[in-house]
Design a protein around this motif. Sequence first.
Motif, PDB file in Angstrom:
ATOM      1  N   LEU A 135      33.804  63.864  25.740  1.00 63.54           N
ATOM      2  CA  LEU A 135      34.408  62.564  25.810  1.00 63.54           C
ATOM      3  C   LEU A 135      33.575  61.525  26.028  1.00 63.54           C
ATOM      4  N   THR A 136      33.923  60.321  25.669  1.00 66.04           N
ATOM      5  CA  THR A 136      32.903  59.168  25.761  1.00 66.04           C
ATOM      6  C   THR A 136      33.588  58.177  26.698  1.00 66.04           C
ATOM      7  N   LEU A 137      32.827  58.000  27.717  1.00 69.92           N
ATOM      8  CA  LEU A 137      33.667  56.935  28.711  1.00 69.92           C
ATOM      9  C   LEU A 137      32.272  55.906  29.232  1.00 69.92           C
ATOM     10  N   GLY A 138      32.546  54.930  29.628  1.00 71.79           N
ATOM     11  CA  GLY A 138      31.601  53.985  30.214  1.00 71.79           C
ATOM     12  C   GLY A 138      30.544  53.832  29.164  1.00 71.79           C
ATOM     13  N   GLY A 139      30.706  53.992  27.873  1.00 74.69           N
ATOM     14  CA  GLY A 139      29.924  53.623  26.868  1.00 74.69           C
ATOM     15  C   GLY A 139      28.590  54.708  26.611  1.00 74.69           C
ATOM     16  N   ARG A 140      28.973  55.929  27.348  1.00 74.83           N
ATOM     17  CA  ARG A 140      28.148  57.049  27.425  1.00 74.83           C
ATOM     18  C   ARG A 140      28.853  58.434  26.762  1.00 74.83           C
ATOM     19  N   ASP A 141      28.311  59.399  26.293  1.00 73.60           N
ATOM     20  CA  ASP A 141      28.743  60.564  25.728  1.00 73.60           C
ATOM     21  C   ASP A 141      28.722  61.364  26.984  1.00 73.60           C
ATOM     22  N   CYS A 142      29.674  62.322  27.317  1.00 70.92           N
ATOM     23  CA  CYS A 142      29.484  63.115  28.472  1.00 70.92           C
ATOM     24  C   CYS A 142      30.601  64.256  28.255  1.00 70.92           C
ATOM     25  N   SER A 143      30.807  65.150  29.133  1.00 72.56           N
ATOM     26  CA  SER A 143      31.488  66.482  28.918  1.00 72.56           C
ATOM     27  C   SER A 143      32.154  66.518  30.234  1.00 72.56           C
ATOM     28  N   LEU A 144      33.439  66.885  30.157  1.00 73.47           N
ATOM     29  CA  LEU A 144      34.291  67.556  31.260  1.00 73.47           C
ATOM     30  C   LEU A 144      34.149  68.890  31.527  1.00 73.47           C
ATOM     31  N   ARG A 145      33.791  69.286  32.585  1.00 76.61           N
ATOM     32  CA  ARG A 145      33.672  70.823  32.819  1.00 76.61           C
ATOM     33  C   ARG A 145      34.262  71.163  34.334  1.00 76.61           C
ATOM     34  N   TYR A 146      34.923  72.003  34.318  1.00 78.06           N
ATOM     35  CA  TYR A 146      35.803  72.411  35.611  1.00 78.06           C
ATOM     36  C   TYR A 146      35.203  73.753  36.098  1.00 78.06           C
ATOM     37  N   ASP A 147      34.183  73.608  36.994  1.00 80.54           N
ATOM     38  CA  ASP A 147      33.751  74.945  37.517  1.00 80.54           C
ATOM     39  C   ASP A 147      34.196  74.953  38.835  1.00 80.54           C
ATOM     40  N   PHE A 148      33.838  75.875  39.634  1.00 84.66           N
ATOM     41  CA  PHE A 148      34.195  75.874  41.108  1.00 84.66           C
ATOM     42  C   PHE A 148      33.988  74.592  41.909  1.00 84.66           C
ATOM     43  N   TRP A 149      33.126  74.093  41.389  1.00 77.29           N
ATOM     44  CA  TRP A 149      32.818  72.922  42.373  1.00 77.29           C
ATOM     45  C   TRP A 149      33.935  71.704  42.053  1.00 77.29           C
ATOM     46  N   ALA A 150      34.056  71.754  40.836  1.00 73.79           N
ATOM     47  CA  ALA A 150      35.123  70.682  40.548  1.00 73.79           C
ATOM     48  C   ALA A 150      36.467  70.928  41.020  1.00 73.79           C
ATOM     49  N   TRP A 151      36.825  72.050  41.007  1.00 72.39           N
ATOM     50  CA  TRP A 151      38.072  72.604  41.628  1.00 72.39           C
ATOM     51  C   TRP A 151      38.191  72.331  43.126  1.00 72.39           C
ATOM     52  N   GLY A 152      37.084  72.500  43.875  1.00 76.28           N
ATOM     53  CA  GLY A 152      36.808  72.262  45.309  1.00 76.28           C
ATOM     54  C   GLY A 152      36.839  70.575  45.426  1.00 76.28           C
ATOM     55  N   GLN A 153      36.301  70.016  44.795  1.00 72.96           N
ATOM     56  CA  GLN A 153      36.410  68.621  44.736  1.00 72.96           C
ATOM     57  C   GLN A 153      37.747  67.958  44.626  1.00 72.96           C
ATOM     58  N   LEU A 154      38.512  68.427  44.047  1.00 75.37           N
ATOM     59  CA  LEU A 154      39.922  68.126  43.561  1.00 75.37           C
ATOM     60  C   LEU A 154      40.922  68.555  45.008  1.00 75.37           C
ATOM     61  N   ASP A 155      40.534  69.839  45.395  1.00 71.10           N
ATOM     62  CA  ASP A 155      41.249  70.191  46.634  1.00 71.10           C
ATOM     63  C   ASP A 155      40.586  69.314  47.887  1.00 71.10           C
ATOM     64  N   ASP A 156      39.259  68.878  47.877  1.00 72.57           N
ATOM     65  CA  ASP A 156      39.167  68.121  48.978  1.00 72.57           C
ATOM     66  C   ASP A 156      39.787  66.742  49.082  1.00 72.57           C
ATOM     67  N   HIS A 157      40.147  66.349  47.809  1.00 69.00           N
ATOM     68  CA  HIS A 157      40.797  65.083  47.779  1.00 69.00           C
ATOM     69  C   HIS A 157      42.580  65.143  47.690  1.00 69.00           C
ATOM     70  N   GLY A 158      42.807  66.386  48.212  1.00 70.43           N
ATOM     71  CA  GLY A 158      44.278  66.504  48.279  1.00 70.43           C
ATOM     72  C   GLY A 158      45.003  66.877  47.206  1.00 70.43           C
ATOM     73  N   TRP A 159      44.230  67.676  46.281  1.00 71.01           N
ATOM     74  CA  TRP A 159      44.943  68.030  44.941  1.00 71.01           C
ATOM     75  C   TRP A 159      44.544  69.718  44.971  1.00 71.01           C
TER      76      TRP A 159
END
Length: 87
Positions: free
Chosen positions: A8-32
Amino acid sequence: MAIIGTPLTLGGRDCSLRYDFWAWGQLDDHGWPIDKLLAALENGGPPYKLVMLLVWAGLQHQEPKPTIEEVGHWLDGHNQAPAMAAV
């Protein structure tokens, strides 16, 4: 086995979205926790704040790690659809 990210390109830079356990934990910590997240995705689509959090969580494997505010500024009406497709 490496987790492959979705490009994905965001903010003028190429990046990639990756959903590992850390990402799922971050979503849980933010109420999701996963059950609430899946219900939001199935019931008419996610609210814009969830879209922002999903993209932010998927970028937390990268350095430097973007803030939620940065991701919020990168997303707009022009790139929301590609971001949601990448999620």
